[in-house]
Design a protein around this motif. Structure first.
Motif, PDB file in Angstrom:
ATOM      1  N   THR A 219       0.865  -1.531   0.284  1.00 37.95           N
ATOM      2  CA  THR A 219      -0.244   0.031  -0.422  1.00 37.95           C
ATOM      3  C   THR A 219       0.336   1.410   0.169  1.00 37.95           C
ATOM      4  O   THR A 219       2.013   0.744   0.159  1.00 37.95           O
ATOM      5  CB  THR A 219      -1.106   0.176   1.375  1.00 37.95           C
ATOM      6  OG1 THR A 219      -0.302   0.482   2.259  1.00 37.95           O
ATOM      7  CG2 THR A 219      -1.814  -1.243   1.175  1.00 37.95           C
ATOM      8  N   LEU A 220       0.625   2.282  -0.651  1.00 34.63           N
ATOM      9  CA  LEU A 220       1.346   3.747  -0.728  1.00 34.63           C
ATOM     10  C   LEU A 220       1.371   4.288   1.204  1.00 34.63           C
ATOM     11  O   LEU A 220       2.385   4.651   0.888  1.00 34.63           O
ATOM     12  CB  LEU A 220       0.633   4.596  -1.560  1.00 34.63           C
ATOM     13  CG  LEU A 220       0.062   4.609  -2.797  1.00 34.63           C
ATOM     14  CD1 LEU A 220      -0.413   5.177  -3.797  1.00 34.63           C
ATOM     15  CD2 LEU A 220       2.061   3.517  -3.780  1.00 34.63           C
ATOM     16  N   LYS A 221       0.533   3.625   1.784  1.00 33.89           N
ATOM     17  CA  LYS A 221       0.436   4.297   2.765  1.00 33.89           C
ATOM     18  C   LYS A 221       1.575   3.925   3.732  1.00 33.89           C
ATOM     19  O   LYS A 221       2.594   4.688   4.856  1.00 33.89           O
ATOM     20  CB  LYS A 221      -1.057   3.333   3.736  1.00 33.89           C
ATOM     21  CG  LYS A 221      -0.884   4.103   5.177  1.00 33.89           C
ATOM     22  CD  LYS A 221      -1.216   5.754   5.187  1.00 33.89           C
ATOM     23  CE  LYS A 221      -2.321   6.359   6.462  1.00 33.89           C
ATOM     24  NZ  LYS A 221      -2.185   7.549   6.611  1.00 33.89           N
ATOM     25  N   GLU A 222       2.519   2.115   3.338  1.00 29.21           N
ATOM     26  CA  GLU A 222       3.749   2.095   3.707  1.00 29.21           C
ATOM     27  C   GLU A 222       4.890   2.954   3.659  1.00 29.21           C
ATOM     28  O   GLU A 222       5.907   2.729   4.695  1.00 29.21           O
ATOM     29  CB  GLU A 222       3.985   0.522   3.456  1.00 29.21           C
ATOM     30  CG  GLU A 222       2.348  -0.545   3.850  1.00 29.21           C
ATOM     31  CD  GLU A 222       2.916  -1.277   3.295  1.00 29.21           C
ATOM     32  OE1 GLU A 222       3.693  -2.667   3.381  1.00 29.21           O
ATOM     33  OE2 GLU A 222       2.239  -2.254   1.985  1.00 29.21           O
ATOM     34  N   LEU A 223       4.560   3.932   2.547  1.00 26.31           N
ATOM     35  CA  LEU A 223       5.020   4.192   2.256  1.00 26.31           C
ATOM     36  C   LEU A 223       5.953   5.839   4.124  1.00 26.31           C
ATOM     37  O   LEU A 223       6.250   5.933   3.854  1.00 26.31           O
ATOM     38  CB  LEU A 223       5.256   5.716   0.935  1.00 26.31           C
ATOM     39  CG  LEU A 223       5.718   4.513  -0.430  1.00 26.31           C
ATOM     40  CD1 LEU A 223       5.459   5.593  -1.845  1.00 26.31           C
ATOM     41  CD2 LEU A 223       7.423   4.519  -0.664  1.00 26.31           C
ATOM     42  N   GLU A 224       4.502   6.142   4.198  1.00 33.50           N
ATOM     43  CA  GLU A 224       4.922   6.808   5.606  1.00 33.50           C
ATOM     44  C   GLU A 224       6.054   6.299   6.680  1.00 33.50           C
ATOM     45  O   GLU A 224       6.580   6.914   6.747  1.00 33.50           O
ATOM     46  CB  GLU A 224       3.499   6.907   5.434  1.00 33.50           C
ATOM     47  CG  GLU A 224       3.195   7.870   4.613  1.00 33.50           C
ATOM     48  CD  GLU A 224       1.559   8.729   5.707  1.00 33.50           C
ATOM     49  OE1 GLU A 224       1.397   9.441   6.700  1.00 33.50           O
ATOM     50  OE2 GLU A 224       0.316   9.029   4.766  1.00 33.50           O
ATOM     51  N   THR A 225       5.643   5.022   6.781  1.00 35.69           N
ATOM     52  CA  THR A 225       6.627   4.215   8.014  1.00 35.69           C
ATOM     53  C   THR A 225       8.065   4.336   7.533  1.00 35.69           C
ATOM     54  O   THR A 225       8.744   4.022   7.807  1.00 35.69           O
ATOM     55  CB  THR A 225       5.208   2.777   7.995  1.00 35.69           C
ATOM     56  OG1 THR A 225       4.489   3.072   8.044  1.00 35.69           O
ATOM     57  CG2 THR A 225       6.382   1.622   8.957  1.00 35.69           C
ATOM     58  N   LEU A 226       8.260   4.130   6.219  1.00 43.51           N
ATOM     59  CA  LEU A 226       9.409   3.969   6.099  1.00 43.51           C
ATOM     60  C   LEU A 226      10.064   5.140   5.452  1.00 43.51           C
ATOM     61  O   LEU A 226      11.133   5.022   5.890  1.00 43.51           O
ATOM     62  CB  LEU A 226       9.457   3.044   4.159  1.00 43.51           C
ATOM     63  CG  LEU A 226       9.029   1.719   4.515  1.00 43.51           C
ATOM     64  CD1 LEU A 226       9.315   1.047   2.366  1.00 43.51           C
ATOM     65  CD2 LEU A 226      10.247   0.789   5.112  1.00 43.51           C
TER      66      LEU A 226
END
Length: 228
Positions: A219-226
């Motif tokens: 998910t694109l949301k995972e980019l925020e975590t990384l």
């Protein structure tokens, strides 16, 4: 990684812009416009893998743009045994490109993620898609303002994974490859291409179908975590 990255380069189709969903809606419209009684689901089952094959051949400079536009349709109709004249296929090909950017579904959380990332990083687009529609997709989906630069393969004269398109993108962005990250869905064009040009990379694989030993997100949301 996030401590040294200053610029993020995104692919557009299949990464931010939901190509398959928007493509299906476009075919629905142009079949109706051209009075074709085609089972849309049956057609798409044939078209999607054929289209992907032709885009791979196109990225490898093995077919021309006009051949891609015609052959992907002609072979899809042939596969479902739908008789159609060449003149109609050519009309559908033009109609498809003309109407494709009218539909602008994005992957979940695209606006939210781009909004967050753009407050920290400079964002850019690198795409092999046709120049005449890629800018419209960005504008009509209301994400164009997030990107400092947009590089299409037609601007450069080569396609991803050719290192020259990444070098041109880095030059336009005025950033070194060591401070840059590529996010895309295509393992060869986006990930391996970027790595060969010296960029870090993250594979976007929402269906979790691609074997990859590097960074991968569903998910694109995972980019925020990384990255934040």
């Amino acid at each position: 990684m996030k401590n040294r990255i200053t610029d993020i380069f995104f692919d557009l189709d299949h990464t931010l812009w939901d190509f398959e969903k928007n493509s299906a809606l476009t075919f629905q419209k142009i079949f109706f416009k051209n009075k074709l009684k085609v089972n849309l689901d049956q057609f798409l089952d044939s078209y999607i893998p054929i289209n992907r094959l032709y885009w791979r051949l196109f990225s490898e400079d093995k077919v021309l743009k006009e051949d891609l536009k015609y052959n992907r349709l002609q072979e899809s109709f042939m596969k479902i045994d739908y008789k159609i004249e060449d003149e109609v296929i050519h009309q559908l090909s033009e109609d498809y490109v003309m109407h494709l950017s009218e539909y602008n579904f994005l992957f979940d959380d695209t606006h939210e993620v781009l909004d967050r990332l753009s407050s920290i990083y400079k964002l850019h687009i690198i795409t092999n898609g046709f120049k005449e529609v890629q800018h419209l997709k960005l504008k009509n989906s209301k994400i164009d303002h997030y990107f400092n630069t947009v590089i299409t393969s037609e601007d450069v004269g080569v396609k991803k994974p050719n290192p020259l398109i990444f070098e041109k993108a880095l030059a336009d962005a005025k950033v070194h490859s060591s401070k840059s990250l590529m996010v895309g869905d295509n393992l060869e064009a986006d990930i391996k291409g970027a790595n060969r040009a010296g960029l870090e990379s993250i594979l976007f694989d929402p269906e979790d179908k691609i074997s990859h030993h590097g960074y991968k997100i569903k998910t694109l949301k995972e980019l925020e975590t990384l990255l934040t």
